[in-house]
Design a protein around this motif. Structure first.
Motif, PDB file in Angstrom:
ATOM      1  N   CYS A 125       4.399  -4.297  -6.029  1.00 40.03           N
ATOM      2  CA  CYS A 125       4.151  -4.294  -4.527  1.00 40.03           C
ATOM      3  C   CYS A 125       2.898  -3.584  -4.097  1.00 40.03           C
ATOM      4  O   CYS A 125       2.664  -2.357  -4.636  1.00 40.03           O
ATOM      5  CB  CYS A 125       5.523  -3.465  -4.161  1.00 40.03           C
ATOM      6  SG  CYS A 125       5.422  -2.931  -2.339  1.00 40.03           S
ATOM      7  N   CYS A 128       4.146   0.073  -2.252  1.00 37.77           N
ATOM      8  CA  CYS A 128       4.607   1.254  -3.129  1.00 37.77           C
ATOM      9  C   CYS A 128       4.432   1.090  -4.607  1.00 37.77           C
ATOM     10  O   CYS A 128       4.882   1.905  -5.422  1.00 37.77           O
ATOM     11  CB  CYS A 128       6.297   1.410  -2.711  1.00 37.77           C
ATOM     12  SG  CYS A 128       7.100   0.135  -3.559  1.00 37.77           S
ATOM     13  N   CYS A 150       9.611  -6.691  -2.007  1.00 40.99           N
ATOM     14  CA  CYS A 150       9.712  -5.501  -3.119  1.00 40.99           C
ATOM     15  C   CYS A 150      11.128  -5.274  -3.192  1.00 40.99           C
ATOM     16  O   CYS A 150      11.895  -5.051  -1.754  1.00 40.99           O
ATOM     17  CB  CYS A 150       8.740  -4.535  -2.327  1.00 40.99           C
ATOM     18  SG  CYS A 150       9.165  -2.958  -3.443  1.00 40.99           S
ATOM     19  N   CYS A 153      10.955  -1.073  -1.695  1.00 41.52           N
ATOM     20  CA  CYS A 153      10.691  -0.433  -0.180  1.00 41.52           C
ATOM     21  C   CYS A 153      11.116  -1.641   0.433  1.00 41.52           C
ATOM     22  O   CYS A 153      11.155  -1.446   1.761  1.00 41.52           O
ATOM     23  CB  CYS A 153       9.322  -0.157  -0.175  1.00 41.52           C
ATOM     24  SG  CYS A 153       8.068  -1.575  -0.283  1.00 41.52           S
TER      25      CYS A 153
HETATM   26 ZN   LIG Z   1       7.420  -1.795  -2.289  1.00 46.49          ZN
END
Ligand SMILES: [Zn+2]
Lengths: 163, 255
Positions: A125, A128, A150, A153
């Protein structure tokens, strides 16, 4: 016979401000599309390598190049598309990949990621950096991207496919 | 004794590659806004875009051979049905989604191996376009395989549709590997791809995918043929009448 006024480096530096029409945070030089600049007495030839054979942005880029150089009074200018060598995402500079990532687009893995055609790769991702992501759509809004989400997150994001 | 020159052979060979890309692109474009889900609308039209780009590059090259000075558009819009050389499987109507996917599988596996070889062609332009195309075809092939597995391994309805599609299109797959005079001339010059080894590779992978999807593999019985002579099904004429309408009604129209 007229001696050309500009060097290759100067032309490249002028053209480096031209953004990729579909991803405006990166420019055509760091994307590796601006392949070469040939200069002789007859003028300036800008050599482009298309990212995708059907990339609709190429026409816009060609116009942008002509316009940018015309503004500086640089002429005559010819823009040529070459397929050899074939453009690869490996030509993107590290700076370009970093910009893509900050823009929310996961940068491409190395081009060898399709050597096993049927493999599913792990795409981290861009927000994050979690590796727990899932592909939502192999194809996205432009030919060069896929759509992921993701699981940590929960944000959806685009991935620039390796090529 | 050859009845055509090497340049005529290269022209015809290039037309076939360009026509396959152009007509397949046309068929996939027909799914735009009609696909079963949004993701498929995106996928199929993305493939169509790859193919129209490929068609432009190859037809553009064909039109510049010798002193022809024809553009890709001239070749796309100003040739009649008998002057088109796309394979018959390409022009077949889309049918249902399974049918479109079955064709995509057969054609993309074929193209994967074909362009893997063509990138080593002694013709530098064809080799370069092949290297570029190969990167794109890998995504087409992976996508087609995913769907064949999913539909074959899905509900009774999806499996029966996938099976029907594979059974109906199988008789059009033999033609992909035919060699005509043009290809033979170019193969002597290390330009064209050698077909028999390609057919073996294609068979291995397609049979594996169909087996994994629990789809029965049809027997190699009668195979349809004709496109290398410009002999097509009735479907190509309908495609061209729509595609070429504007240029035929308003010749030289530009915008
Ligand atoms: Zn993420």
């Amino acid at each position: 016979m007229v001696k050309p006024k500009y060097t290759k480096e100067e032309i490249i530096s002028l053209l480096s401000v031209i953004p990729d029409p579909e991803i405006p945070v990166v420019n055509i030089y760091e994307m590796g599309m601006l392949h070469d600049v040939l200069i002789d007495e007859s003028g300036y030839e800008i050599v482009l390598t298309p990212t995708y054979t059907g990339c609709p942005a190429m026409g816009i880029i060609e116009q942008d190049i002509k316009l940018t150089l015309a503004k500086q009074g640089i002429k005559p200018v010819k823009v040529k598309l070459v397929y050899d060598p074939a453009w690869t995402t490996d030509w993107m500079t590290e700076a370009a990949k970093e910009k893509l990532s900050r823009y929310g687009i996961a940068p491409p893995l190395h081009s060898s990621c399709t050597s096993d055609v049927f493999a599913h790769n792990v795409i981290p991702c861009p927000r994050c950096h979690s590796e727990d992501t899932v592909i939502i759509s192999r194809f996205g809004a432009t030919a060069c991207k896929s759509l992921y989400q993701c699981n940590d997150c929960k944000e959806p994001f685009e991935y620039f496919k390796c090529h | 004794m050859n009845t055509i020159t090497k340049q005529q052979a290269l022209y015809k060979y290039s037309l076939r590659l360009g026509d396959n890309a152009l007509i397949h692109s046309y068929r996939l474009s027909e799914w735009c806004s009609n696909a079963p889900i949004l993701e498929e609308d995106l996928a199929l039209t993305n493939f169509a875009l790859d193919m129209i780009g490929r068609a432009q590059a190859i037809l553009g090259y064909a039109g510049q051979l010798g002193d022809m000075e024809k553009t890709a558009d001239d070749l796309a819009y100003r040739r009649g049905e008998r002057e088109y050389y796309n394979n018959l499987i390409i022009e077949m109507p889309n049918g249902d989604f399974a049918n479109t996917i079955a064709r995509l599988l057969f054609v993309s596996v074929y193209e994967f191996y074909f362009f893997s070889e063509l990138q080593n062609s002694s013709d530098p332009t064809l080799a370069a376009i092949a290297a570029k195309t190969l990167k794109e075809v890998k995504y087409h092939m992976a996508h087609a395989r995913d769907w064949v597995l999913r539909l074959g391994d899905g509900t009774d309805e999806s499996r029966s549709r996938m099976q029907a599609a594979v059974s109906a299109l199988w008789m059009y797959t033999g033609e992909l590997f035919e060699t005509d005079e043009a290809a033979a001339i170019l193969q002597d010059a290390n330009i064209a791809v050698d077909m028999p080894p390609l057919k073996e590779k294609w068979n291995a992978i397609v049979r594996q995918i169909l087996a994994d999807a629990a789809i029965a593999i049809p027997a190699d019985e009668y195979m349809q043929t004709g496109s290398s002579k410009g002999v097509h099904t009735e479907h190509l004429g309908h495609i061209l009448s729509e595609m070429q309408y504007l240029q035929r009604t308003y010749p030289e129209a530009i915008w």
